[in-house]
Design an enzyme around this catalytic site. Structure first.
Site, PDB file in Angstrom:
ATOM      1  NE  ARG A  78      69.337  15.751  30.099  1.00  0.00           N
ATOM      2  CZ  ARG A  78      70.624  15.720  30.464  1.00  0.00           C
ATOM      3  NH1 ARG A  78      71.403  14.722  30.078  1.00  0.00           N
ATOM      4  NH2 ARG A  78      71.117  16.666  31.232  1.00  0.00           N
ATOM      5  CG  HIS A 122      74.131  20.171  29.600  1.00  0.00           C
ATOM      6  ND1 HIS A 122      73.474  18.962  29.510  1.00  0.00           N
ATOM      7  CD2 HIS A 122      75.451  19.852  29.523  1.00  0.00           C
ATOM      8  CE1 HIS A 122      74.347  17.963  29.380  1.00  0.00           C
ATOM      9  NE2 HIS A 122      75.564  18.489  29.382  1.00  0.00           N
ATOM     10  CD  GLU A 167      77.382  14.852  34.164  1.00  0.00           C
ATOM     11  OE1 GLU A 167      78.451  15.464  34.010  1.00  0.00           O
ATOM     12  OE2 GLU A 167      77.167  13.739  33.657  1.00  0.00           O
ATOM     13  CG  ASN A 301      73.955  12.384  33.109  1.00  0.00           C
ATOM     14  OD1 ASN A 301      72.800  12.072  32.838  1.00  0.00           O
ATOM     15  ND2 ASN A 301      74.435  13.604  32.929  1.00  0.00           N
ATOM     16  CE1 TYR A 303      78.482   8.996  28.853  1.00  0.00           C
ATOM     17  CE2 TYR A 303      78.090  10.268  30.858  1.00  0.00           C
ATOM     18  CZ  TYR A 303      77.902  10.083  29.499  1.00  0.00           C
ATOM     19  OH  TYR A 303      77.134  10.956  28.784  1.00  0.00           O
ATOM     20  CD  GLU A 365      74.758  13.390  29.791  1.00  0.00           C
ATOM     21  OE1 GLU A 365      75.954  12.999  29.826  1.00  0.00           O
ATOM     22  OE2 GLU A 365      74.422  14.574  29.942  1.00  0.00           O
TER      23      GLU A 365
HETATM   24  C1  FCB Z   1      78.705  14.241  30.677  1.00  0.00           C
HETATM   25  C2  FCB Z   1      78.088  15.517  30.149  1.00  0.00           C
HETATM   26  C3  FCB Z   1      77.744  15.471  28.682  1.00  0.00           C
HETATM   27  C4  FCB Z   1      78.804  14.745  27.888  1.00  0.00           C
HETATM   28  C5  FCB Z   1      79.160  13.420  28.517  1.00  0.00           C
HETATM   29  C6  FCB Z   1      80.174  12.620  27.752  1.00  0.00           C
HETATM   30  O1  FCB Z   1      79.450  14.539  31.819  1.00  0.00           O
HETATM   31  O2  FCB Z   1      76.911  15.815  30.851  1.00  0.00           O
HETATM   32  O3  FCB Z   1      77.540  16.782  28.246  1.00  0.00           O
HETATM   33  O4  FCB Z   1      79.890  15.549  27.701  1.00  0.00           O
HETATM   34  O5  FCB Z   1      79.597  13.612  29.821  1.00  0.00           O
END
Ligand code: FCB
Length: 460
Positions: A78, A122, A167, A301, A303, A365
């Site tokens: 990607r 992006h 995002e 995405n 985290y 992500e």
């Molecule tokens: C996300 C972004 C990506 C990267 C990660 C850590 O929010 O999409 O570009 O910075 O965080």
């Protein structure tokens, strides 16, 4: 023999990057200025004054980089396309050299047996469009469709997986409320809702254009949704939790999946005078239907876990003091200050599927920032990253067993790269980048991932 947790046959193992974070060559071959060029060139905006001017020089090293992907065994990759490389002023004049760069990249990927997944936006908006109001004005959404048409005509024969926006909630909240991202506006709530609206609208407008130019393709948006828990049972915290989930997650998912903007959040924005009742005329008839145009997948995405506490009421005046909080050690918290919480991925995947009936999901992500550097043996022992990924792969597998149609996994990121406001200080890569020499060094997690891909699974 170790037992393997096997993934479905067609499940894709992959990695992700984005244009501004890796390409460099910020003003080469006719590229226009982007809002991230402007932002990073403004003193005080990015940590240590770092910029993406050179980044990891991927623009010149893409061949060598694709060779690394092939060696790792990636099945998909990607990347994002820098709009100002294609249309320096956002609309009108087209730069062929910009198109040619992505065309060569795509050919290189296909020759290596790697499926390209392209993100159209992006975050590197042409500065010329920002000067006219950026995403707060409807004409930027129109320009996005023009750009989409140009680039999907050029690549649509070979790229069959397209993502519109990355995002949207971060573009809105970090760009217009916290100000930590370009264009760096603070507490501009009207600008924020207008920005979100035009992003969503342009997503909807772009879908038929992409489908026309790229027959047989699949299209989706990339959303970010972390797992948010309520910090206590106090009324203030409950309200804050609902509002936080509303502006970060529901606002976008509800709009994309045909429910319109969540009424409770809109009401709160109006009654608090953040966005007064007479400021909503940017919503035109038909817009909400356009946003809800059917897509093929959603990219997630994910985290970390967040624990919500209200900041409207000082902690000592809050009516419930028992607050949930994990002890902060350096294994369960990454260097971004993000808590490692694999179960949250399963919860969020389940929510997307069961609450919104999303037909197909990719984790677009997921990854961790730890700065482990080459040691005396020349190797990078980043076992915390391996541990992070292994836990999240396991959670993804559990989601699949629950029936979630998860089709692939893009690790963020393939390389250490320019991490927005944090500059080069946060390292998310499977591959280490030496910013002085541009040497790429595989971390232990990269070797581990290579093994996972080969076995198509992780150890039980
Ligand atoms: C996300 C972004 C990506 C990267 C990660 C850590 O929010 O999409 O570009 O910075 O965080």
């Amino acid at each position: 023999m170790t037992q393997l947790i096997k993934f479905p046959e067609n499940f894709l193992w992959a990695a992700a990057t984005s244009s501004y974070q890796i390409e460099g060559a910020w003003n080469e071959d006719g590229k226009g200025e982007s809002i991230w060029d402007r932002f990073s060139h403004t003193p005080g905006m990015v940590k240590n004054g770092d910029t993406g001017d050179v980044a990891i020089d991927h623009y010149h090293r893409y061949r060598e980089d694709v060779a690394l992907m092939r060696e790792m065994g990636l099945q998909a990759y990607r990347f994002s396309i820098a709009w100002p490389r294609i249309l320096p002023l956002g609309r009108g004049n087209i730069v062929q050299a910009g198109i040619d760069f992505y065309s060569r990249l795509v050919d290189e990927l296909l020759a290596a047996g790697i499926t390209p997944f392209a993100t159209l936006y992006h975050w590197d908006l042409p500065q010329a469009l920002q000067d006219e109001g950026g995403w707060t004005v409807r004409s930027t959404a129109e320009a996005f469709v023009e750009y989409t048409d140009v680039i999907t005509r050029a690549l649509g024969d070979r790229v069959k997986n397209w993502m519109t926006h990355n995002e949207m909630s971060v573009v809105v909240n970090d760009g217009y409320i916290s100000g930590g991202h370009a264009p760096g506006r603070k507490n501009d709530f009207v600008g924020a809702v207008r920005t979100g609206h035009h992003l969503l609208l342009s997503h909807g407008w772009a879908i038929p254009v992409i489908r026309r130019n790229s027959p047989g393709c699949e299209v989706g948006a990339v959303i970010n949704a972390n797992y948010n828990m309520l910090g206590s049972n106090s009324k203030a915290d409950r309200l804050a939790h609902n509002f936080g989930d509303g502006i970060w997650v529901r606002w976008y998912l509800d709009a994309l999946y045909g429910r319109g903007y969540p009424a409770d959040i809109r009401e709160k924005l109006q009654t608090s005078a953040m966005v007064p009742a007479d400021q909503w005329d940017f919503i035109q008839p038909g817009d909400m239907d356009t946003m809800a145009t059917a897509t093929d997948f959603v990219g997630l995405n994910y985290y970390f876990r967040g624990v919500t506490r209200s900041n409207e009421v000082p902690a000592e005046e809050n009516d419930q003091q028992t607050v949930f909080q994990m002890p902060k050690d350096d294994v369960n918290w990454t260097e971004m200050g993000w808590e490692v919480y694999p179960d949250g991925l399963r919860h969020v995947l389940a929510r997307l599927y069961f609450e919104y009936q999303v037909p197909k999901i990719y984790v677009t992500e997921n990854g961790a920032s730890y700065s482990d550097a080459p040691g005396p043996d020349g190797r990078i022992h980043d076992e915390r990253r391996t541990h992070y990924l292994e836990g999240h792969f396991r959670a993804a597998h559990q989601a699949i067993q629950m029936g979630v149609p998860l089709a692939g996994y893009f690790v963020w990121s393939l390389f250490d790269n320019f991490e927005w406001g944090h500059g080069n200080s946060q390292r998310f890569g499977l591959i280490w980048t030496d910013y002085q020499t541009q040497q790429r060094i595989w971390k232990d997690s990269a070797y581990w991932y290579q093994q996972v891909i080969k076995q198509h699974g992780i150890a039980e």
